[in-house]
Structures are given as structure tokens and as C-alpha cells.
Enzyme design. Structure first.
Site, PDB file in Angstrom:
ATOM      1  N   HIS A  83       0.865  -1.185   0.000  1.00 39.87           N
ATOM      2  CA  HIS A  83       0.000   0.000   0.000  1.00 39.87           C
ATOM      3  C   HIS A  83       0.896   1.229   0.000  1.00 39.87           C
ATOM      4  CE1 HIS A  83      -3.681  -2.327   0.845  1.00 39.87           C
ATOM      5  NE2 HIS A  83      -2.907  -3.073   1.598  1.00 39.87           N
ATOM      6  N   LEU A  84       0.865   1.988  -1.104  1.00 36.76           N
ATOM      7  CA  LEU A  84       1.735   3.165  -1.204  1.00 36.76           C
ATOM      8  C   LEU A  84       0.989   4.472  -0.961  1.00 36.76           C
ATOM      9  CD1 LEU A  84       4.226   2.235  -4.077  1.00 36.76           C
ATOM     10  CD2 LEU A  84       4.420   1.868  -1.618  1.00 36.76           C
ATOM     11  N   ARG A  85      -0.335   4.395  -0.798  1.00 36.11           N
ATOM     12  CA  ARG A  85      -1.161   5.531  -0.329  1.00 36.11           C
ATOM     13  C   ARG A  85      -1.218   6.729  -1.254  1.00 36.11           C
ATOM     14  NH1 ARG A  85      -3.462   1.896   2.705  1.00 36.11           N
ATOM     15  NH2 ARG A  85      -2.555   1.549   4.749  1.00 36.11           N
ATOM     16  N   HIS A 123      -2.739 -12.371   1.973  1.00 36.67           N
ATOM     17  CA  HIS A 123      -2.437 -12.528   3.406  1.00 36.67           C
ATOM     18  C   HIS A 123      -3.167 -13.680   4.126  1.00 36.67           C
ATOM     19  CE1 HIS A 123      -5.960  -9.918   3.365  1.00 36.67           C
ATOM     20  NE2 HIS A 123      -5.269  -8.800   3.258  1.00 36.67           N
ATOM     21  N   ASP A 174       2.158  -6.775   2.552  1.00 39.08           N
ATOM     22  CA  ASP A 174       0.991  -6.014   3.022  1.00 39.08           C
ATOM     23  C   ASP A 174       1.446  -4.757   3.777  1.00 39.08           C
ATOM     24  OD1 ASP A 174      -1.557  -5.147   3.501  1.00 39.08           O
ATOM     25  OD2 ASP A 174      -2.099  -6.750   4.894  1.00 39.08           O
ATOM     26  N   HIS A 220       0.324   3.940   8.173  1.00 42.80           N
ATOM     27  CA  HIS A 220      -0.782   4.704   8.756  1.00 42.80           C
ATOM     28  C   HIS A 220      -0.226   5.852   9.589  1.00 42.80           C
ATOM     29  CE1 HIS A 220      -4.166   2.331   7.475  1.00 42.80           C
ATOM     30  NE2 HIS A 220      -3.594   1.221   7.882  1.00 42.80           N
ATOM     31  N   PRO A 238      -6.244  -0.672  10.837  1.00 46.35           N
ATOM     32  CA  PRO A 238      -5.425  -1.878  10.769  1.00 46.35           C
ATOM     33  C   PRO A 238      -4.311  -1.736   9.732  1.00 46.35           C
ATOM     34  CG  PRO A 238      -7.446  -2.197   9.521  1.00 46.35           C
ATOM     35  CD  PRO A 238      -7.497  -0.795  10.072  1.00 46.35           C
ATOM     36  N   GLY A 239      -3.160  -2.333  10.019  1.00 48.27           N
ATOM     37  CA  GLY A 239      -2.076  -2.355   9.052  1.00 48.27           C
ATOM     38  C   GLY A 239      -0.756  -1.992   9.690  1.00 48.27           C
TER      39      GLY A 239
HETATM   40  C1  NCD Z   1      -4.589  -2.635   4.727  1.00 55.55           C
HETATM   41  C2  NCD Z   1      -4.561  -1.124   4.582  1.00 55.55           C
HETATM   42  O1  NCD Z   1      -4.255  -0.439   5.544  1.00 55.55           O
HETATM   43  O2  NCD Z   1      -4.796  -0.622   3.477  1.00 55.55           O
HETATM   44  N1  NCD Z   1      -4.699  -2.936   6.123  1.00 55.55           N
HETATM   45  C3  NCD Z   1      -4.419  -4.098   6.732  1.00 55.55           C
HETATM   46  O3  NCD Z   1      -4.654  -4.209   7.925  1.00 55.55           O
HETATM   47  N2  NCD Z   1      -3.881  -5.109   6.088  1.00 55.55           N
HETATM   48  C4  NCD Z   1      -5.680  -3.227   3.919  1.00 55.55           C
HETATM   49  C5  NCD Z   1      -5.541  -4.715   3.712  1.00 55.55           C
HETATM   50  O4  NCD Z   1      -4.499  -5.197   3.257  1.00 55.55           O
HETATM   51  O5  NCD Z   1      -6.486  -5.434   3.956  1.00 55.55           O
HETATM   52 ZN    ZN Z   2      -6.211  -7.127   2.746  1.00 53.64          ZN
END
Ligand code: NCD
Ligand code: ZN
Length: 447
Positions: free
Chosen positions: A69-71, A241, A314, A318, A332-333
Site C-alpha cells: 500500500h503506497l497511499r 495474506h 501487506d 498509517h 489496521p495495518g
Molecule cells: C490494509 C490497509 O491499511 O490498506 N490494512 C491491513 O490491515 N492489512 C488493507 C488490507 O491489506 O487489507
Molecule cells: Zn487485505
């Protein structure tokens, strides 16, 4: 060796162990490919060669991350294609797949082409855009997959990650459509009706701590369902995942049926379990949640046996305000790009479950094959693209969130001392990271 001397940027890696095996040797890179391997590899290299003394180090094909996730666009306060590319290069990656849950969502060719172009401008890693399966990740209407697939970003993987494509009819259509397009659907397996309000793995720990539980069945029921849908559609499906022992069993069953199903596991699910929740520190909050020690053991064994195909980070940056808050309210993440190799070394290599050739398989070769990248995960042989990573297997380092290249600092490994370190990453013959520094290409000149 070649008749003509090598031109352009040349790199000579000396005394390196290919795949951690055999005797040390030298590898010459030029014009983006591997030019020579062997004791006399450097003979024709010319005066401008950059020499790396890699004694004691291991050379592997560059890593490929199917789940990053590079946002960008939308949450550049937590990561950008720039900062995420640096993190990827420092982690040994030469290709990453940037998930579609940006703002706006990557459900159109405008966004997916932007992500690809921006990644190429930065030049540290190939940033392949992942397209959304459904418009706005809402699970209602298929996105224009064909248009994204034929854009400049050539989208080859589609996912609503962050959300499950929960409607079985939509998933079935997506699989049918994907197989005619020759692209991959990657599923975030979470039956949403079973995870309403869930913040942690459903089990004794969450019960004691008063945290609402996310049952294993929410993942496993979708894995089973999608295996059957893929079977009937004659399509391939990839499970993001994987987090439970039951998912490993289902994968084994589905493979036995000849179903085209692949799966990834994250570094954090290979190392951490739900005992981490005792502190209520939301740095440990992730989807799917950290499970139990028995799940961790099953995931490691599944990866070693090849039932789980590969490791994907993954990587999920954040902002502090979204993590340093009440557990239930936190997002989450967790970060993953710069620590992935070390976690794999700790959980799989130091335990004897994988050798370094096995690491090449799960971090480079299998992910490249799953998504159909023909220039990544290649054998280390003359003529092959020079997408490579050098690893010091004996190094140890201590993780500090603020020292990482990501804008956000949410690493669950804060202050942990980890084994093995990426020393150099090479993309098409150019050094993109070296000794902890990303090396941005010099434009219109020699990098
Ligand atoms: C991911 C996110 O922050 O975009 N969060 C996570 O807890 N894994 C989304 C995802 O991969 O499901
Ligand atoms: Zn996911």
C-alpha cells in the site's frame, strides 16, 4: 565473455555466493543485464566499473511484492510513491504491486496509469498498479478491468484489497472476466457478516482483553468458496495474506483438486501472534488479525512446503493519529517493506525451514510467476535482466520506525534486533539502494 567491452553503467560484484551456495564468484553487470559470471568476469569491465566487495554476502534475484500500500493518491501524509519506492529498494525489492485502495480508488485507467508513470519517474522500483475489481471497492459493479489492463500501466492484477469481493455472483463474474483477459484476481478473504465490529483474532486472548473477535471462519469460508468459483470458471485466484491453519489445509485440498489457486503470507503472520495484544498497542492491529501460535506454525510449514506460494508484505503505512489511539478506533495495518527479508530470515532460514534458494523462490520467483512478470524472479545467469539483491546473512540490525524510509512509522518490530540485511539492490543493472541509502537515478546522465 563478450567480444566487445561492456558499455554504459557497469557494476562488478566480487566474491559473492549465488543463492548462498557453492564457492564465491564474481558477477559483472552492464547494459541492464548479467554480462558475465566467474573468476574472470571483471576482465573486460573497463575503467568506470563500480566494484562491490561482496565477500560473505549472498546474491538473489530482486524481490517482488504482490501486496503493497503506497497511499498515493490520497494519503501522501503516510506514504508516497517516492517514499514507498525508497522503502522497497531498501528492502531488496525490484518490483512491487501497489494496491488499489487509494483515494481516489484505482478503479480507472487514469489512476492506474498515474501510479505506473510516477513509479517510473522515481526509478527505484517497478511500481505495478493493482486495479480495483469493483467500482469504488464497493463490491457492486465490476470496474473497467480491460481498460486498465490495456493502459500504459498494463494492470495484470486486480483486487479490492481492504475489502472482500463478498458477493459470490460478482466474484464469479470477476473470475470469468479475468481469465478471458489473462489477469489475476487477488482476494482479501473476509466474510464481512462474520467480522462486523471485529478488531482482533477471535480466541481466548481477545475474549480476556474484551476485544471483539474476527473468527478464522471469516477467512476460510471465502477461501473455500473462491476455490470452488475458480474451479467452475476455469480461472486462477490468488489469496491475499493467508492467516490461519485452516486456510493452509484448504489450499492443500484445492491444489489436490487441480484448482488454480495461489496464496501469500505476510512476514508479520510468520512471526507474531495474538499474545502481542496484551498491551493494547494498536501497532499490532492488522487485517487479517495476528492469530495464534498454532496458526503461525502452520503458515511457516505451508510456506516451506510450497502450499503457500510466497511472502507478500501487506506494507500498510498509517498516520500516528490513526494508530496511537484506542485499539477499536485504530486503523489496521503495519509497515513491512524494509523488514520483510529479516523476518523471513528469522522465521524461515534460522529455523531451517528454508535455505536461501528457498528465499529466492518465495520472495522473488513465485510472486513474479504468479503475476506473469517475465523480467523478474529470473535465474542468475548470463543474459538475464540484472534485477538483483545482495544480502549480508550475518548482519544484525535494530529497527527504529523513524529511521525507515516510509513517511509513517507504524512498525510492529520497533526496537527489535533482527538478523540479515539487504546491502544492495539493483534494478536493470542500476544500484537503487546501497548500505541503507536509496540511490535516486541522476536524470540525463549516469546514475
Ligand atoms: C490494509 C490497509 O491499511 O490498506 N490494512 C491491513 O490491515 N492489512 C488493507 C488490507 O491489506 O487489507
Ligand atoms: Zn487485505
Amino acid at each position: 565473455m563478450s567480444d566487445s567491452a561492456v558499455t554504459g553503467e557497469t557494476v562488478l560484484i566480487k566474491n559473492v555466493l549465488l543463492y548462498g551456495e557453492g564457492d564465491p564468484t564474481d558477477v559483472l553487470l552492464g547494459d541492464g543485464v548479467i554480462v558475465a559470471i566467474g573468476a574472470d568476469a571483471g576482465t573486460d569491465s573497463g575503467p568506470d566499473v563500480e566494484v562491490i566487495d561482496a565477500a560473505g554476502q549472498i546474491l538473489l534475484p530482486g524481490f517482488v511484492d504482490l501486496h503493497t500500500h503506497l497511499r498515493e493518491p490520497g494519503r501522501e501524509d503516510t506514504e508516497t510513491i517516492d517514499s514507498g519506492s525508497a522503502a522497497a529498494a531498501l528492502g531488496g525489492y525490484t518490483a512491487v504491486f501497489a494496491m488499489a485502495n487509494t483515494s481516489p480508488v484505482a478503479d480507472s485507467v487514469v489512476v492506474t496509469d498515474h501510479v505506473w508513470r510516477r513509479g517510473q519517474e522515481v526509478g527505484l522500483v517497478d511500481v505495478h498498479p493493482v486495479g480495483a475489481v469493483t467500482v469504488g471497492l464497493e463490491g457492486k459493479q465490476l470496474a473497467e478491468m480491460a481498460t486498465m489492463a490495456s493502459g500504459i500501466g498494463r494492470v495484470r492484477m486486480f483486487s479490492d484489497d481492504g475489502h472482500c469481493v463478498y458477493d459470490p455472483l460478482i466474484m464469479r463474474r470477476a473470475l470469468e472476466y479475468s481469465s478471458s483477459l489473462g489477469v489475476l484476481i487477488a482476494q482479501h478473504a473476509e466474510e464481512p457478516r462474520l467480522t462486523v465490529g471485529a478488531v482482533a483474532h477471535e480466541g481466548p486472548t481477545a475474549a480476556r482483553l474484551g476485544l471483539a473477535g474476527w473468527p478464522r471462519a471469516a477467512e476460510e469460508s471465502i477461501v473455500a468458496r473462491d476455490a470452488l468459483l475458480a474451479r467452475d470458471a476455469g480461472a486462477r485466484v490468488h489469496i491475499c495474506h493467508a492467516s490461519t491453519a485452516g486456510t493452509v489445509e484448504l489450499m492443500k485440498w484445492a491444489r489436490g483438486q487441480g484448482i488454480s489457486i495461489t496464496a501469500e503470507v505476510t512476514p508479520h503472520h510468520l512471526l507474531l501472534d495474538d499474545s502481542r495484544l496484551e498491551t493494547y498497542d494498536a501497532v499490532n492491529k492488522v487485517n487479517p488479525p495476528l492469530r495464534e501460535a498454532s496458526d503461525v506454525a502452520a503458515l511457516r510449514a505451508g510456506l516451506a512446503e510450497g502450499i503457500i506460494d510466497c511472502v507478500a508484505t501487506d506494507h500498510a503505512p498509517h498516520a500516528e493519529q490513526d494508530k496511537c489511539c484506542e485499539f477499536a478506533a485504530a486503523r489496521p495495518g503495519m509497515l513491512g517493506l524494509e523488514t520483510a527479508l529479516s523476518i523471513v530470515a528469522q522465521t524461515m532460514v534460522r529455523t531451517g525451514l528454508l535455505d536461501w534458494r528457498g528465499v529466492a523462490r518465495v520472495m522473488s520467483e513465485r510472486p513474479a510467476a504468479i503475476v506473469g512478470l517475465d523480467d523478474q524472479g529470473r535465474p542468475i545467469e548470463v543474459g538475464e535482466p540484472a534485477n538483483l539483491v545482495l544480502i549480508d546473512p550475518d548482519a544484525e540490525w535494530t529497527v527504529h520506525g523513524p529511521d525507515l524510509a516510509s513517511v509513517a512509522h507504524n512498525t510492529p518490530y520497533e526496537s527489535m534486533t533482527l538478523p540479515a540485511r539487504v546491502t544492495t539492490t539493483i534494478l536493470r543493472g542500476r544500484i537503487t539502494a546501497s548500505d541503507g541509502q536509496a540511490r535516486v537515478p541522476v536524470r540525463n546522465g549516469r546514475g
